[in-house]
Design a protein around this motif. Structure first.
Motif, short mmCIF file in Angstrom:
data_model
loop_
_atom_site.label_atom_id
_atom_site.label_comp_id
_atom_site.label_asym_id
_atom_site.label_seq_id
_atom_site.Cartn_x
_atom_site.Cartn_y
_atom_site.Cartn_z
N ASN A 26 0.81 -1.21 0.00
CA ASN A 26 0.00 0.00 0.00
C ASN A 26 0.84 1.26 0.00
O ASN A 26 0.32 2.36 -0.09
CB ASN A 26 -0.91 0.03 1.24
CG ASN A 26 -2.12 -0.86 1.07
OD1 ASN A 26 -2.65 -0.96 -0.03
ND2 ASN A 26 -2.54 -1.51 2.13
N THR A 193 -6.93 5.28 -17.45
CA THR A 193 -5.88 5.49 -16.45
C THR A 193 -4.51 5.74 -17.07
O THR A 193 -4.26 5.40 -18.23
CB THR A 193 -5.74 4.25 -15.53
OG1 THR A 193 -5.13 3.17 -16.26
CG2 THR A 193 -7.09 3.82 -14.99
N HIS A 244 -12.53 -5.41 -9.04
CA HIS A 244 -12.15 -3.99 -8.99
C HIS A 244 -13.12 -3.19 -8.13
O HIS A 244 -12.71 -2.28 -7.39
CB HIS A 244 -12.10 -3.41 -10.40
CG HIS A 244 -10.88 -3.81 -11.16
ND1 HIS A 244 -10.81 -3.80 -12.54
CD2 HIS A 244 -9.67 -4.23 -10.74
CE1 HIS A 244 -9.62 -4.20 -12.92
NE2 HIS A 244 -8.91 -4.47 -11.84
N SER A 248 -11.91 -1.34 -4.77
CA SER A 248 -12.09 0.10 -4.64
C SER A 248 -12.85 0.45 -3.37
O SER A 248 -12.48 1.38 -2.64
CB SER A 248 -12.84 0.66 -5.86
OG SER A 248 -12.08 0.48 -7.04
N ALA A 251 -10.73 -0.29 -0.19
CA ALA A 251 -9.40 0.31 -0.10
C ALA A 251 -9.33 1.27 1.08
O ALA A 251 -10.34 1.84 1.52
CB ALA A 251 -9.08 1.06 -1.39
N TYR A 254 -8.66 7.66 1.36
CA TYR A 254 -7.58 8.52 0.90
C TYR A 254 -6.95 9.35 2.02
O TYR A 254 -5.74 9.59 2.03
CB TYR A 254 -8.06 9.44 -0.22
CG TYR A 254 -8.98 10.56 0.25
CD1 TYR A 254 -8.48 11.82 0.54
CD2 TYR A 254 -10.34 10.34 0.40
CE1 TYR A 254 -9.33 12.83 0.97
CE2 TYR A 254 -11.18 11.34 0.83
CZ TYR A 254 -10.67 12.59 1.12
OH TYR A 254 -11.49 13.60 1.55
N TYR A 270 -3.44 5.52 -7.74
CA TYR A 270 -4.44 4.89 -6.89
C TYR A 270 -4.31 5.49 -5.49
O TYR A 270 -3.32 5.27 -4.80
CB TYR A 270 -4.24 3.38 -6.86
CG TYR A 270 -4.35 2.77 -8.23
CD1 TYR A 270 -5.50 2.96 -8.99
CD2 TYR A 270 -3.32 2.01 -8.77
CE1 TYR A 270 -5.61 2.42 -10.26
CE2 TYR A 270 -3.43 1.47 -10.04
CZ TYR A 270 -4.58 1.66 -10.77
OH TYR A 270 -4.68 1.12 -12.03
N GLN A 271 -5.31 6.26 -5.07
CA GLN A 271 -5.18 7.09 -3.88
C GLN A 271 -6.04 6.63 -2.72
O GLN A 271 -6.03 7.25 -1.66
CB GLN A 271 -5.54 8.54 -4.25
CG GLN A 271 -4.64 9.10 -5.34
CD GLN A 271 -5.27 10.29 -6.04
OE1 GLN A 271 -5.99 11.07 -5.44
NE2 GLN A 271 -4.98 10.44 -7.32
N SER A 273 -9.98 4.84 -1.25
CA SER A 273 -11.41 5.06 -1.44
C SER A 273 -11.75 6.51 -1.14
O SER A 273 -11.07 7.18 -0.37
CB SER A 273 -12.22 4.13 -0.54
OG SER A 273 -12.00 4.43 0.82
N SER A 277 -15.64 7.52 -5.66
CA SER A 277 -15.41 6.13 -6.06
C SER A 277 -16.36 5.18 -5.33
O SER A 277 -16.76 4.15 -5.88
CB SER A 277 -13.95 5.73 -5.80
OG SER A 277 -13.66 5.72 -4.41
#
Length: 294
Positions: A26, A193, A244, A248, A251, A254, A270-271, A273, A277
């Protein structure tokens, strides 16, 4: 569905025992940049994606798009399975109708490696292309991103732009030629992306290249292409959407990710949730629940 706090707690427990390779860690991978000293965790998220055009038969417009860019020589990338199917034929017919000069590279490897990237890069360098069209799944689109990047930066070594710690993770300086992505599967999202994923065989690790500069200029999403998908590919695309969406939604948020990047340019692709999103992840899960089995 488990509460968000409980999910975060489980993810933190997993993080302590998780694999630390670039494919699963991560942590931010931003080369040698110093972390922010003002905050420990990030405080913002950014949604930077490609323009998307959606509609049955919209692939027929790609020739007009390329011609409007003023491109003189175009590279069309695909794989051998797709080379003789309707999506590629439609793209080539559109380019011919709009008098666009092009060359086709159909040797993309499904699940690309550093070696297959290198072969595509060599083709792109020799062709002196000023625009690219990728027709295929995520492997094709990612390969085309890499070929476009290194052909326009011929003095850089391959590992210069590969994510650290495998590569140097250097920022891409200067623009790359425009790339139009025509996905033929559903689920990867590669048409939106700035990430190109591949297997780095010397270390048996999955890694990638991440830069806003390699994002497709336009993603042409034509639902008619799903009609030419083999049943197994269609099923795997459904699993892709499911995984995915779950990834997401679960996750780390952020604003809990650490360390905080020292500048906006170093915020990763990829920052974590976030409120936007979450909306789409939940919607995707509902769609999968309703239609996947059928």
């Amino acid at each position: 569905m488990a509460g968000r706090d409980r999910i975060v707690q489980l993810l933190r427990q997993l993080e302590r025992v998780a694999c630390r390779c670039p494919a699963h860690s991560n942590a931010f991978h931003q080369g040698a940049a110093e972390p922010c000293t003002v905050r420990k965790t990030d405080y913002a998220f950014e949604m930077a994606s490609s323009n998307i055009r959606y509609g049955p038969g919209v692939t027929r417009e790609v020739g007009m798009d390329v011609a409007a860019l003023g491109a003189r020589r175009v590279c069309v990338m695909t794989d051998q399975n797709l080379a003789s199917l309707a999506p590629v034929k439609t793209v080539l017919e559109s380019l011919v109708q709009n008098r666009v000069d092009f060359s086709v590279y159909d040797q993309v490897r499904v699940e690309p490696t550093d070696a297959s990237f290198a072969a595509a890069i060599s083709f792109a360098k020799a062709g002196l292309f000023d625009a690219y069209v990728a027709v295929g799944g995520g492997s094709v689109i990612d390969t085309c991103k890499a070929a476009n990047l290194y052909a326009s930066h011929p003095d850089n070594d391959f590992l210069d732009f590969v994510n650290a710690p495998i590569g140097k993770g250097l920022p891409v300086k200067g623009k790359v030629p425009p790339l139009i992505a025509v996905p033929t599967t559903a689920g990867t999202g590669s048409e939106t992306t700035g990430v190109a994923i591949f297997d780095y065989e010397p270390m048996r690790a999955k890694t990638g290249i991440a830069s806003r500069e390699i994002r497709p200029l336009l993603g042409i999403v034509d639902p008619l292409h799903t009609l030419s998908m083999p049943s197994r590919v269609a099923a795997n695309s459904g699993f892709d959407v499911l995984c995915h969406a779950l990834e997401s939604y679960t996750a780390l948020p952020y604003h809990q990710r650490a360390p905080c990047p020292p500048s906006p340019q170093l915020r990763p692709a990829y920052q974590g949730s976030n409120p936007i999103s979450d909306v789409w992840a939940e919607h995707a899960l509902r769609v999968v629940s309703k239609y996947f089995k059928r």
